[in-house]
Design a protein around this motif. Structure first.
Motif, PDB file in Angstrom:
ATOM      1  N   MET A 188       0.848  -1.189   0.000  1.00  0.00           N
ATOM      2  CA  MET A 188       0.000   0.000   0.000  1.00  0.00           C
ATOM      3  C   MET A 188       0.881   1.235   0.000  1.00  0.00           C
ATOM      4  O   MET A 188       1.904   1.272   0.685  1.00  0.00           O
ATOM      5  N   LEU A 189       0.497   2.228  -0.773  1.00  0.00           N
ATOM      6  CA  LEU A 189       1.144   3.539  -0.751  1.00  0.00           C
ATOM      7  C   LEU A 189       0.136   4.552  -0.231  1.00  0.00           C
ATOM      8  O   LEU A 189      -1.020   4.563  -0.669  1.00  0.00           O
ATOM      9  N   LEU A 190       0.573   5.389   0.707  1.00  0.00           N
ATOM     10  CA  LEU A 190      -0.297   6.401   1.296  1.00  0.00           C
ATOM     11  C   LEU A 190       0.255   7.781   0.965  1.00  0.00           C
ATOM     12  O   LEU A 190       1.342   8.146   1.400  1.00  0.00           O
ATOM     13  N   SER A 299      -1.771 -12.478  -1.883  1.00  0.00           N
ATOM     14  CA  SER A 299      -1.285 -12.276  -0.523  1.00  0.00           C
ATOM     15  C   SER A 299      -1.874 -11.013   0.077  1.00  0.00           C
ATOM     16  O   SER A 299      -2.324 -10.110  -0.621  1.00  0.00           O
ATOM     17  N   ASN A 300      -1.894 -10.951   1.417  1.00  0.00           N
ATOM     18  CA  ASN A 300      -2.342  -9.757   2.107  1.00  0.00           C
ATOM     19  C   ASN A 300      -1.292  -8.657   1.993  1.00  0.00           C
ATOM     20  O   ASN A 300      -0.156  -8.889   1.581  1.00  0.00           O
ATOM     21  N   ILE A 301      -1.675  -7.442   2.376  1.00  0.00           N
ATOM     22  CA  ILE A 301      -0.753  -6.309   2.292  1.00  0.00           C
ATOM     23  C   ILE A 301       0.423  -6.543   3.222  1.00  0.00           C
ATOM     24  O   ILE A 301       0.254  -6.838   4.409  1.00  0.00           O
ATOM     25  N   ALA A 302       1.623  -6.405   2.660  1.00  0.00           N
ATOM     26  CA  ALA A 302       2.829  -6.733   3.410  1.00  0.00           C
ATOM     27  C   ALA A 302       3.552  -5.505   3.949  1.00  0.00           C
ATOM     28  O   ALA A 302       4.330  -5.612   4.901  1.00  0.00           O
ATOM     29  N   CYS A 303       3.306  -4.330   3.344  1.00  0.00           N
ATOM     30  CA  CYS A 303       4.056  -3.144   3.752  1.00  0.00           C
ATOM     31  C   CYS A 303       3.306  -1.901   3.299  1.00  0.00           C
ATOM     32  O   CYS A 303       2.532  -1.944   2.331  1.00  0.00           O
ATOM     33  N   ILE A 304       3.521  -0.789   3.999  1.00  0.00           N
ATOM     34  CA  ILE A 304       2.934   0.493   3.630  1.00  0.00           C
ATOM     35  C   ILE A 304       4.066   1.501   3.440  1.00  0.00           C
ATOM     36  O   ILE A 304       4.975   1.590   4.264  1.00  0.00           O
ATOM     37  N   TYR A 305       3.982   2.262   2.329  1.00  0.00           N
ATOM     38  CA  TYR A 305       4.966   3.297   2.052  1.00  0.00           C
ATOM     39  C   TYR A 305       4.275   4.654   2.067  1.00  0.00           C
ATOM     40  O   TYR A 305       3.228   4.843   1.445  1.00  0.00           O
ATOM     41  N   LEU A 306       4.859   5.600   2.781  1.00  0.00           N
ATOM     42  CA  LEU A 306       4.292   6.940   2.904  1.00  0.00           C
ATOM     43  C   LEU A 306       4.970   7.905   1.943  1.00  0.00           C
ATOM     44  O   LEU A 306       6.188   7.874   1.778  1.00  0.00           O
ATOM     45  N   PHE A 307       4.165   8.757   1.319  1.00  0.00           N
ATOM     46  CA  PHE A 307       4.731   9.862   0.545  1.00  0.00           C
ATOM     47  C   PHE A 307       3.809  11.062   0.674  1.00  0.00           C
ATOM     48  O   PHE A 307       2.812  11.024   1.394  1.00  0.00           O
ATOM     49  N   GLY A 308       4.144  12.147   0.002  1.00  0.00           N
ATOM     50  CA  GLY A 308       3.421  13.397   0.198  1.00  0.00           C
ATOM     51  C   GLY A 308       4.093  14.227   1.279  1.00  0.00           C
ATOM     52  O   GLY A 308       4.912  13.728   2.061  1.00  0.00           O
ATOM     53  N   LYS A 309       3.748  15.497   1.346  1.00  0.00           N
ATOM     54  CA  LYS A 309       4.398  16.414   2.288  1.00  0.00           C
ATOM     55  C   LYS A 309       4.188  15.981   3.734  1.00  0.00           C
ATOM     56  O   LYS A 309       5.068  16.130   4.578  1.00  0.00           O
ATOM     57  N   GLY A 310       3.005  15.425   4.035  1.00  0.00           N
ATOM     58  CA  GLY A 310       2.718  15.011   5.404  1.00  0.00           C
ATOM     59  C   GLY A 310       3.562  13.852   5.888  1.00  0.00           C
ATOM     60  O   GLY A 310       3.692  13.629   7.099  1.00  0.00           O
ATOM     61  N   SER A 311       4.163  13.108   4.954  1.00  0.00           N
ATOM     62  CA  SER A 311       4.981  11.959   5.343  1.00  0.00           C
ATOM     63  C   SER A 311       6.285  12.387   6.004  1.00  0.00           C
ATOM     64  O   SER A 311       6.986  11.565   6.596  1.00  0.00           O
ATOM     65  N   GLU A 312       6.623  13.674   5.904  1.00  0.00           N
ATOM     66  CA  GLU A 312       7.863  14.170   6.490  1.00  0.00           C
ATOM     67  C   GLU A 312       7.753  14.393   7.997  1.00  0.00           C
ATOM     68  O   GLU A 312       8.731  14.770   8.648  1.00  0.00           O
ATOM     69  N   PHE A 313       6.581  14.164   8.553  1.00  0.00           N
ATOM     70  CA  PHE A 313       6.358  14.296   9.992  1.00  0.00           C
ATOM     71  C   PHE A 313       7.219  13.265  10.728  1.00  0.00           C
ATOM     72  O   PHE A 313       7.009  12.067  10.612  1.00  0.00           O
ATOM     73  N   GLU A 318       7.137   5.081  12.211  1.00  0.00           N
ATOM     74  CA  GLU A 318       7.287   4.174  13.349  1.00  0.00           C
ATOM     75  C   GLU A 318       5.992   4.074  14.162  1.00  0.00           C
ATOM     76  O   GLU A 318       5.599   2.993  14.609  1.00  0.00           O
ATOM     77  N   TYR A 319       5.322   5.201  14.330  1.00  0.00           N
ATOM     78  CA  TYR A 319       4.057   5.208  15.076  1.00  0.00           C
ATOM     79  C   TYR A 319       3.007   4.366  14.356  1.00  0.00           C
ATOM     80  O   TYR A 319       2.338   3.533  14.980  1.00  0.00           O
ATOM     81  N   LEU A 320       2.846   4.585  13.044  1.00  0.00           N
ATOM     82  CA  LEU A 320       1.849   3.830  12.283  1.00  0.00           C
ATOM     83  C   LEU A 320       2.194   2.349  12.230  1.00  0.00           C
ATOM     84  O   LEU A 320       1.312   1.491  12.279  1.00  0.00           O
ATOM     85  N   SER A 321       3.477   2.039  12.152  1.00  0.00           N
ATOM     86  CA  SER A 321       3.895   0.636  12.121  1.00  0.00           C
ATOM     87  C   SER A 321       3.455  -0.080  13.388  1.00  0.00           C
ATOM     88  O   SER A 321       2.942  -1.206  13.348  1.00  0.00           O
ATOM     89  N   GLY A 322       3.641   0.581  14.538  1.00  0.00           N
ATOM     90  CA  GLY A 322       3.221  -0.022  15.797  1.00  0.00           C
ATOM     91  C   GLY A 322       1.714  -0.132  15.915  1.00  0.00           C
ATOM     92  O   GLY A 322       1.191  -1.122  16.427  1.00  0.00           O
ATOM     93  N   SER A 323       0.993   0.872  15.412  1.00  0.00           N
ATOM     94  CA  SER A 323      -0.467   0.875  15.520  1.00  0.00           C
ATOM     95  C   SER A 323      -1.114  -0.139  14.582  1.00  0.00           C
ATOM     96  O   SER A 323      -2.138  -0.744  14.926  1.00  0.00           O
ATOM     97  N   LEU A 324      -0.546  -0.311  13.403  1.00  0.00           N
ATOM     98  CA  LEU A 324      -1.158  -1.167  12.379  1.00  0.00           C
ATOM     99  C   LEU A 324      -0.574  -2.570  12.341  1.00  0.00           C
ATOM    100  O   LEU A 324      -1.077  -3.429  11.607  1.00  0.00           O
ATOM    101  N   SER A 325       0.499  -2.789  13.092  1.00  0.00           N
ATOM    102  CA  SER A 325       1.194  -4.089  13.092  1.00  0.00           C
ATOM    103  C   SER A 325       1.630  -4.470  11.678  1.00  0.00           C
ATOM    104  O   SER A 325       1.493  -5.612  11.246  1.00  0.00           O
ATOM    105  N   LEU A 326       2.131  -3.471  10.954  1.00  0.00           N
ATOM    106  CA  LEU A 326       2.644  -3.659   9.602  1.00  0.00           C
ATOM    107  C   LEU A 326       3.904  -2.805   9.448  1.00  0.00           C
ATOM    108  O   LEU A 326       3.991  -1.726  10.041  1.00  0.00           O
TER     109      LEU A 326
END
Length: 359
Positions: A188-190, A299-313, A318-326
Motif C-alpha cells: 500500500m502507498l499512502l 497475498s495480504n498487504i505486506a508493507c505500507i509506504y508513505l509519501f506526500g508532504k505530510g509523510s515528512e512528519f 514508526e508510530y503507524l507501524s506499531g499501531s497497524l502491526s505492519l
C-alpha cells in the motif's frame, strides 16, 4: 532524452520535478518544493491565476529548472472517476459509449472534460470478454483555469494529468520501492497530502485500486496549533499576570522543535491532542486493507509506504507501524530492473507524471 518539467500543484505547496521518459527509462534531473502564497487556491480552485503563475515562474527560476515544456498534475478530488467495462470497439464507438455512460449514469455536465484509459481486462457473467477503463470527468472551467496559469507563467503545457493516473503509471512502470521488489506481495502507498489522503494498492506488480480518504496533514496541523494555543492559555492562567509563552508561528515550527512521539512532557499535550486524529487515520487504513484482503486471491498487504508532504512528519512511520502491526516506511526510491531513482516523498506525484506513454 527529451526533458520536461512536471508541476504538482497542491493546496499549500508546488512540487516541481525535471526529467524525462524514453524507451521505458525514467530519469530525474532535479526536484524541489515551494510554498504557495495565500489567496492563490481555494479547495483546489484557482482564485488568483496571475499570482499563482508568478509563483510558478519564480519557483522555476529559483530552482534553476531549465525546461519550458510542462506537465501539470493536480489532485482534482472533485473529479468524477469511475472504472467502467466495455466490449471491444473502434475508437469512435468507444468514445461514444464512455460519454453516454458518464452522462446517463453519473449525471456529469455535458461540458465536462472526459478522459479515459484502459487499465485491464475482465469477463462478465455471460462469459463475454470486456476491457476495463478508468474514466475521469473534470469541470471544463477548472481545466481552462489551470492551463491559463501555465500560459501566464510562459510555459508550454504539454499535458495535464491527475495524481491518481500519474501514480498508476508509476506503479505499472516500477517493480520496486525502497530497493525492495514487489514480487508477489501486495503493498500500500499512502499519499498524505495537505488537504486529502489517497491510498493506493499494488499487487503482483499491478495497481489494483485507489481510495481517497478525508483525512489530511492539514487537519493535523490545525490540531497542533489548537493544542499550542491551549498550552499558552493554561500557562497564562497559572501564572496570573506573568509573561505569556509565545505561540509557534505555524505547525511546522512545532514539528521541527518537538519530538511529538518521543514521550517527553513537552510533547505530551500534542501527542494527546492528536490521538483521535490517528485513531481515525488508522481505522481508515484498516478498512481499505480489509476491503482488499477480503477480495483478493493473492497475498495480504505486506508493507505500507508513505509519501506526500505530510509523510515528512518525524516519527510517523514508526508510530503507524506499531499501531497497524505492519512495516511502514517513508518512500525514498522507486525502481525498475535494478535501477532505482531516489525521490523525495513530497515530489512523487510530480516525478510520476513525467512518465508519458507516447502514441
Amino acid at each position: 532524452m527529451k526533458t520536461r518539467i512536471s508541476i504538482d500543484i497542491g493546496s499549500r505547496n508546488i512540487h516541481i520535478a525535471e526529467g524525462g521518459f524514453q524507451k521505458g527509462q525514467l530519469s530525474l534531473r532535479r526536484s524541489q518544493s515551494f510554498e504557495i502564497p495565500e489567496g492563490c487556491i481555494s479547495e483546489e480552485a484557482v482564485k488568483d491565476a496571475q499570482l499563482l503563475a508568478d509563483t510558478v515562474a519564480n519557483s522555476l527560476k529559483a530552482g534553476k529548472f531549465r525546461s519550458t515544456e510542462a506537465i501539470l498534475t493536480v489532485n482534482a478530488s472533485h473529479a468524477v472517476i469511475r472504472e467502467l467495462d466495455f466490449p471491444q470497439a473502434k475508437p469512435r464507438e468507444l468514445d461514444s459509449m464512455v460519454k453516454n455512460e458518464m452522462y446517463q449514469t453519473f449525471h456529469i455536465a455535458k461540458t465536462d472534460v472526459i478522459q479515459y484509459k484502459e487499465i485491464g481486462k475482465t469477463v462478465d457473467a455471460d462469459g463475454e470478454r470486456l476491457k476495463r477503463y478508468r474514466v475521469a470527468a473534470v469541470d471544463q472551467g477548472a481545466v481552462e483555469a489551470w492551463f491559463s496559469v501555465m500560459n501566464k507563467a510562459k510555459l508550454k503545457a504539454a499535458a495535464m494529468d491527475l495524481n491518481i493516473n500519474a501514480i498508476d503509471k508509476l506503479l505499472s512502470w516500477a517493480d520496486s520501492v525502497n530497493d525492495r521488489s514487489y514480487g508477489d506481495e501486495a503493498v500500500m502507498l499512502l499519499d498524505f497530502g495537505q488537504s486529502l489522503a489517497t491510498l493506493y494498492i499494488v499487487s503482483k506488480g499491478r495497481p489494483v485500486f485507489h481510495r481517497h480518504i478525508n483525512i489530511s496533514s492539514g487537519s493535523m496541523d490545525s490540531i497542533l496549533m489548537s493544542a499550542a494555543q491551549q498550552q499558552a492559555e493554561d500557562m497564562l492562567d497559572g501564572a496570573g499576570e506573568g509573561p505569556r509563552k509565545g505561540l509557534p508561528k505555524d505547525a511546522r515550527e512545532i514539528k521541527e522543535k518537538t519530538n511529538i512521539f518521543g514521550g517527553s512532557a513537552e510533547a505530551a499535550p500534542y501527542y494527546n491532542a492528536l490521538q483521535p486524529f490517528f485513531y481515525r487515520l488508522n481505522d481508515e487504513i484498516r478498512k481499505v486493507a480489509a476491503f482488499y484482503n477480503d477480495r483478493s486471491q493473492g497475498s495480504n498487504i505486506a508493507c505500507i509506504y508513505l509519501f506526500g508532504k505530510g509523510s515528512e512528519f518525524a516519527g510517523l512511520p514508526e508510530y503507524l507501524s506499531g499501531s497497524l502491526s505492519l512495516p511502514v516506511e517513508k518512500l525514498r526510491s522507486v525502481g525498475r530492473k535494478h535501477a532505482s531513482i531516489k525521490v523525495e516523498p513530497a515530489h512523487l506525484n510530480a516525478v510520476a507524471a513525467l512518465i508519458r506513454i507516447e502514441k
